[in-house]
Design an enzyme around this catalytic site. Structure first.
Site, PDB file in Angstrom:
ATOM      1  CG  HIS A  98      68.042  52.291  73.955  1.00  0.00           C
ATOM      2  ND1 HIS A  98      68.350  51.376  72.997  1.00  0.00           N
ATOM      3  CD2 HIS A  98      68.157  53.504  73.364  1.00  0.00           C
ATOM      4  CE1 HIS A  98      68.672  52.005  71.868  1.00  0.00           C
ATOM      5  NE2 HIS A  98      68.553  53.296  72.073  1.00  0.00           N
ATOM      6  NE  ARG A 102      58.794  54.374  68.797  1.00  0.00           N
ATOM      7  CZ  ARG A 102      59.824  54.959  68.222  1.00  0.00           C
ATOM      8  NH1 ARG A 102      59.731  56.198  67.757  1.00  0.00           N
ATOM      9  NH2 ARG A 102      60.993  54.348  68.090  1.00  0.00           N
ATOM     10  CG  ASP A 126      59.491  51.001  67.688  1.00  0.00           C
ATOM     11  OD1 ASP A 126      59.447  51.608  68.776  1.00  0.00           O
ATOM     12  OD2 ASP A 126      60.532  50.873  67.020  1.00  0.00           O
TER      13      ASP A 126
END
Ligand code: GLA
Length: 393
Positions: free
Chosen positions: A44, A37, A186
């Site tokens: 964050h 990705r 992710d």
């Protein structure tokens, strides 16, 4: 100028060839792939229960293989890493005891996924892995491996098919077997990515809103700095802890619940570093919401501006950028037709993502190449589908 990468069929062909070589001319019976990705904005923020806006890439990890009758697992990877063997053998514990991580490191992702599979026990198997996701490049090579292995195993042993639970199981694999306390972004986008769309993921409710991204005049260019600083391992958990500490001082469950007003009111009780970390997260969540709206309206200048603000905040407040990433972003921003550019992923090396007019692509690549002190690699990418089973016919 080479910005090409192998197609899924080329990776499958490579994996099939190696499977034949490794397993006495046999052919694999099932196959699956899962994408890496790129995160467009919202960095964050996932482990702060915030919002992220990634898209799945046409760079994928492919797994081909077959079930075996016993408890043995043999996995071979086509990826060459001078430090690690490319073949691993281990046995599945028959008493359900945990599968301990060990060496080679890449096999820990496989073990972790077996451990957290939602329909245990999984049978023994033989498999070959091939991937076009650059290793450790900030494009989620590890999530694509976890999700690729999980999707492969689903064909040997079905679970209930719930995709969010599958992403969570793969995240657990990363926590327990790779020792990285990552967020959900992710694995989520590797499972649920959608062709032609970025995903606005709410990492608290685990709901995703697809945002169309198919304008032919727009290009998403990824530039790999090809550097990886050793800080990555220790800095990530440190950032996570600092955010938790900030949330607790603010009396919030997570920074998702905090506003800049809350933060300013608590200023005296926070040291500078903790304040800066929290400020990045609070503002980045706002930027991500705003950016998704801008993208829906086709307001690319506005989106690009937010990308640059995100980069600057990651550099100055969150302190996860590095000289090479800053250089790449500055170089990209000097090119006419570039809307925005920023580091993407965990930081300390890896890649930048740049949004630009399609007509500016060659110019941008040439300029970045000229200005960057290292040797970059480029990927011109489009939003792709999440993990899927592949036919071997
Ligand atoms: C890594 C982690 C993700 C996310 C990003 C930073 O890629 O795996 O969960 O925290 O860093 O946005």
């Amino acid at each position: 100028m080479d910005s090409s990468f192998p197609t899924v069929s080329e990776l499958v062909a490579e994996a099939r060839r190696l499977y034949g070589e490794e397993f006495g001319g046999e052919a694999p019976r099932v196959a699956a792939c899962a994408p890496g990705r790129v995160n467009l904005i919202g960095e964050h923020t996932d482990y702060n229960q915030g919002l992220v806006l990634p898209m799945a890439l046409p760079l994928v990890t492919v797994v081909v293989g077959s079930q075996t009758s016993g408890q043995d697992v043999t996995v071979v990877t086509t990826t060459k890493d001078a430090d690690e063997p490319r073949r691993v053998n281990f046995s599945l514990p028959s008493d359900g005891s945990p599968l301990a991580p060990g060496s080679p490191k890449w096999a820990n992702y496989v073990k972790g996924v077996i451990q957290h599979h939602r329909a245990p026990p999984v049978p023994g198997f033989k498999a070959v892995i091939s991937s076009s996701v650059p290793l450790g490049g900030g494009l989620s090579s590890s999530a694509s491996l976890e999700v690729g292995v999980y999707t492969f195993l689903q064909q040997l042993k079905q679970d209930d098919g719930d995709k969010v639970s599958k992403a969570l199981a793969c995240q657990q694999a990363e926590h327990t077997h790779a020792g990285v306390p990552c967020g959900i972004m992710d694995q989520f986008v590797s499972v649920l990515g959608r062709e032609g769309h970025a995903l606005l993921i709410d990492c608290r409710s685990l709901e995703a809103t697809p945002v169309p991204l198919t304008d032919p005049n727009l290009v998403i260019l990824i530039t790999n700095s090809n550097v990886k600083h050793s800080l990555t391992g220790s800095e990530y958990p440190t950032r996570r802890r600092q955010c938790e500490e900030a949330a607790s001082i603010l009396g919030k469950e997570s920074l998702r619940d905090a506003t800049m007003k809350d933060l300013e009111e608590a200023r005296a009780r926070l040291d500078d570093v903790t304040y800066n970390r929290a400020r990045h997260v609070i503002e980045e969540i706002e930027r991500t919401v705003h950016a998704a709206e801008a993208l829906k309206r086709g307001a690319y200048q506005e989106f690009g501006q937010l990308m640059v603000e995100s980069h600057n905040s990651l550099r100055d407040l969150y302190e996860v950028s590095c000289r090479e990433l800053d250089e790449l972003v500055s170089a990209a921003m000097e090119v006419e037709g570039v809307f925005g550019s920023r580091m993407t992923g965990g930081g300390f090396g890896g890649c930048t993502v740049t949004l630009l007019q399609a007509s500016a692509t060659d110019r941008a690549i040439l300029h970045i190449q000229e200005r960057y002190s290292g040797t970059p690699t480029f990927y011109v990418t489009t939003p792709s589908d999440g993990a899927r089973a592949l036919s071997l016919l």
